[in-house]
Design a protein around this motif. Structure first.
Motif, PDB file in Angstrom:
ATOM      1  N   ASP A   1      50.887  11.116  51.878  1.00 54.28           N
ATOM      2  CA  ASP A   1      51.573  12.405  51.880  1.00 54.28           C
ATOM      3  C   ASP A   1      52.790  12.324  52.802  1.00 54.28           C
ATOM      4  O   ASP A   1      52.792  12.839  53.932  1.00 54.28           O
ATOM      5  CB  ASP A   1      50.630  13.521  52.314  1.00 54.28           C
TER       6      ASP A   1
ATOM      7  N   SER B   1      55.946  14.907  49.781  1.00 54.99           N
ATOM      8  CA  SER B   1      54.534  15.289  49.876  1.00 54.99           C
ATOM      9  C   SER B   1      54.089  15.603  51.298  1.00 54.99           C
ATOM     10  O   SER B   1      52.932  15.973  51.512  1.00 54.99           O
ATOM     11  CB  SER B   1      53.645  14.166  49.323  1.00 54.99           C
TER      12      SER B   1
ATOM     13  N   TRP C   1      54.736  21.673  52.688  1.00 57.18           N
ATOM     14  CA  TRP C   1      53.732  22.426  51.939  1.00 57.18           C
ATOM     15  C   TRP C   1      53.978  23.925  52.058  1.00 57.18           C
ATOM     16  O   TRP C   1      54.246  24.436  53.154  1.00 57.18           O
ATOM     17  CB  TRP C   1      52.333  22.098  52.438  1.00 57.18           C
TER      18      TRP C   1
ATOM     19  N   ARG D   1      43.120  19.240  46.376  1.00 55.45           N
ATOM     20  CA  ARG D   1      44.520  18.841  46.363  1.00 55.45           C
ATOM     21  C   ARG D   1      45.303  19.649  45.331  1.00 55.45           C
ATOM     22  O   ARG D   1      44.869  19.794  44.178  1.00 55.45           O
ATOM     23  CB  ARG D   1      44.653  17.355  46.011  1.00 55.45           C
TER      24      ARG D   1
ATOM     25  N   LEU E   1      48.464  19.164  43.340  1.00 57.89           N
ATOM     26  CA  LEU E   1      49.291  18.009  43.005  1.00 57.89           C
ATOM     27  C   LEU E   1      50.359  18.403  41.986  1.00 57.89           C
ATOM     28  O   LEU E   1      50.080  18.585  40.795  1.00 57.89           O
ATOM     29  CB  LEU E   1      48.414  16.884  42.449  1.00 57.89           C
ATOM     30  N   LYS E   2      51.571  18.546  42.453  1.00 56.73           N
ATOM     31  CA  LYS E   2      52.706  18.872  41.587  1.00 56.73           C
ATOM     32  C   LYS E   2      53.075  17.648  40.767  1.00 56.73           C
ATOM     33  O   LYS E   2      53.164  16.536  41.284  1.00 56.73           O
ATOM     34  CB  LYS E   2      53.884  19.313  42.440  1.00 56.73           C
TER      35      LYS E   2
ATOM     36  N   THR F   1      50.393   8.025  40.276  1.00 53.56           N
ATOM     37  CA  THR F   1      50.107   8.941  41.385  1.00 53.56           C
ATOM     38  C   THR F   1      50.603   8.439  42.730  1.00 53.56           C
ATOM     39  O   THR F   1      50.494   9.158  43.720  1.00 53.56           O
ATOM     40  CB  THR F   1      48.591   9.197  41.486  1.00 53.56           C
TER      41      THR F   1
ATOM     42  N   ALA G   1      52.904   6.904  45.993  1.00 60.33           N
ATOM     43  CA  ALA G   1      54.080   7.359  46.744  1.00 60.33           C
ATOM     44  C   ALA G   1      55.239   6.408  46.473  1.00 60.33           C
ATOM     45  O   ALA G   1      55.648   5.612  47.325  1.00 60.33           O
ATOM     46  CB  ALA G   1      53.759   7.420  48.236  1.00 60.33           C
TER      47      ALA G   1
ATOM     48  N   ARG H   1      58.778   8.934  42.045  1.00 58.69           N
ATOM     49  CA  ARG H   1      57.498   9.566  42.373  1.00 58.69           C
ATOM     50  C   ARG H   1      57.250  10.692  41.368  1.00 58.69           C
ATOM     51  O   ARG H   1      58.029  11.639  41.287  1.00 58.69           O
ATOM     52  CB  ARG H   1      57.506  10.108  43.801  1.00 58.69           C
TER      53      ARG H   1
ATOM     54  N   SER I   1      53.553  14.775  43.589  1.00 62.93           N
ATOM     55  CA  SER I   1      53.727  15.084  45.010  1.00 62.93           C
ATOM     56  C   SER I   1      52.726  16.148  45.423  1.00 62.93           C
ATOM     57  O   SER I   1      52.428  17.073  44.662  1.00 62.93           O
ATOM     58  CB  SER I   1      55.162  15.558  45.302  1.00 62.93           C
ATOM     59  N   THR I   2      52.199  15.995  46.609  1.00 62.56           N
ATOM     60  CA  THR I   2      51.199  16.928  47.121  1.00 62.56           C
ATOM     61  C   THR I   2      51.880  18.200  47.610  1.00 62.56           C
ATOM     62  O   THR I   2      52.859  18.147  48.347  1.00 62.56           O
ATOM     63  CB  THR I   2      50.398  16.288  48.260  1.00 62.56           C
ATOM     64  N   GLN I   3      51.323  19.332  47.194  1.00 64.03           N
ATOM     65  CA  GLN I   3      51.854  20.631  47.604  1.00 64.03           C
ATOM     66  C   GLN I   3      50.841  21.445  48.392  1.00 64.03           C
ATOM     67  O   GLN I   3      50.984  22.656  48.524  1.00 64.03           O
ATOM     68  CB  GLN I   3      52.295  21.414  46.367  1.00 64.03           C
TER      69      GLN I   3
END
Length: 473
Positions: free
Chosen positions: A105, A109, A114, A233, A235-236, A420, A422, A447, A450-452
């Protein structure tokens, strides 16, 4: 045998007949009132707080399902004894935000990016999940859950809905397989050819496959036994970027006639066009699907490349019984192979079956239509749950060692998962295997995921929820 009535139902069940899901992200408003709220959720009453759905449905399935997870901060605020809190694993105590580097992340990410409520992790105490057949049912259950404003405060929601035929935004069929567990009969679960997992893979207090080792169970026994952990999670997914990369990769492959002849043997182009309903299929449009299949390890209709590498086979669209033996045509860098090596040879040979996870995922946001792009594209992605008895040895190790470092295979080391991982266009690569045994290295993968937001949650047993509800301090 496990007492399914003591387990929360979302641990071993996928609620596949309930496509709508809403996550209520909650803060404890008053510890005493919140404890009474928890006690009421297991009381069996139908006229108040929604009842926790357990793993034993009996003869009739419930109309809606309701489950909860608690963060470390949530357990602490509720008054869990300090001696018990000290027995929880360090990664859970620290929380997902503090483990960002381990999870990849970083960059877009990173937790600093966030949105609320994940920008204030200390305020996330409980995550209640509502599953329903109809969207309007979500509102009814939420209203009941939040009726006592003195107990919990809503700080955020996330909502998703399953697509037909178990599709996800990138176009793949998903939710094809989950681990099967010893002592748990599930007639609907596919036989995937893998050994049944010991219950300790997912539940605390049970045997694992780690040479008779068990994960530490927080005490008292009624708190920790039959509990598990969930990595939730948001996940965008950059679906437009993914489709654009397939175009780019297909164009690069077309410059290599020898590669095209190996990737498209006689009849393959027409078969790909038929299965995916590609009108006027061309080598370029067929190559796009070949690249998509290789990146994942399954064709987008679900066919495993380990069973049918040249063309998708509708008869194998949900096949789960296969392995990566010998010179498997499934790329060693494919997403499903990296995240679950099955019985294939890997550097950490003892580790593949020990890192198995229960995976649940529901799309959020509107489906992507590449024939009618929007400017800008709305946010879309996956609400993911990764459930296991040990966050560090299962979810984090998979995320770091396998997906983002490739430590399980020397041919992968230094690369990230193509879908998935990075990735960055300046350094990413993926080796696409040819029938001749050679490979073509695809480069410049951006990428895509990305984690949101997210949180580590403890999914307690029903007995543990009653215990927490009975605390007096």
């Amino acid at each position: 045998m496990i007492n399914l009535a003591d387990l929360q139902g979302n641990i071993l069940r996928g609620y596949t007949n309930k496509p709508h899901v809403r996550y209520l992200i909650l803060e404890v408003a008053d510890p005493g009132a919140a404890r009474r709220w928890l006690a009421a959720s297991t009381s069996g009453r139908s006229d108040g707080v929604p009842q926790i759905t357990n793993g034993d449905w009996g003869a009739s399935k419930p109309d809606t399902c309701f489950n909860i997870g608690l963060t470390y901060e949530g357990l602490r605020v509720l008054g869990t004894p300090s001696a018990s809190l000290e027995m929880f694993p360090n990664e859970f105590v620290e929380g997902m935000t503090a483990r960002a580097l381990k999870l990849g992340d970083v960059g877009p990410s990173a937790p600093a990016n966030w949105p609320a409520p994940f920008d204030q992790p200390k305020r996330i105490h409980l995550i209640a999940t509502i599953y329903a057949e109809q969207a309007e049912q979500l509102d009814d259950v939420q209203k009941r859950a939040l009726a006592d404003t003195s107990a919990v405060k809503l700080v955020g929601t996330r909502e998703g809905c399953s697509f037909p035929d178990d599709r996800v935004h990138f176009g793949y069929r998903d939710n094809i397989m989950q681990p099967r567990f010893e002592g748990v009969h599930d007639a609907d679960r596919y036989d995937d050819g893998q050994p049944k997992a010991p219950l300790g893979t997912v539940l605390l207090g049970h045997r694992t496959n780690l040479e008779d080792l068990k994960w530490r169970v927080p005490e008292p026994e009624e708190l920790g036994h039959n509990g598990t952990f969930n990595a939730f999670r948001v996940l965008k997914q950059d679906v437009a970027g993914f489709e654009a990369y397939l175009d780019q990769a297909a164009d690069e492959l077309l410059k290599q006639p020898q590669a095209v002849s190996e990737l498209l043997p006689p009849g393959a182009e027409a078969k790909i066009g038929e299965v995916f309903s590609i009108e006027g299929v061309t080598p370029r449009s067929a190559l796009r699907e070949i690249v998509a299949a290789n990146l994942c390890g399954r064709w987008r209709n679900g066919t495993p490349m380990a069973l049918s590498a040249d063309v998708p086979d509708p008869n194998l669209a949900k096949a789960a019984n296969f392995d990566y033996v010998g010179e498997s045509r499934c790329p060693y860098g494919a997403h499903i192979r990296r995240s679950n090596p099955r019985g294939g040879k890997i550097v950490q040979r003892v580790a593949n079956n020990s890192r198995r996870l229960v995976r649940r995922g529901v799309p959020y946001g509107p489906a992507y239509d590449r024939t009618q792009p929007r400017q800008p594209e709305p946010e879309r992605g996956l609400l993911g749950n990764f459930i296991g008895a040990n966050l560090g040895a299962q979810f984090e190790a998979m995320s770091c060692d396998w997906l983002n470092l490739g430590l399980q295979d020397p041919r992968l080391t230094g690369s990230n998962d193509a879908i998935t991982g990075a990735n960055g266009t300046d350094s990413s690569w993926f080796d696409l295997p040819l029938k001749s045994g050679s490979t073509i290295r695809l480069r410049g993968l951006p990428r895509f995921v990305s984690t949101q937001g997210g949180a580590y949650a403890f999914l307690p047993s029903l007995r543990a929820i009653r215990y927490l509800g009975s605390l007096t301090t």
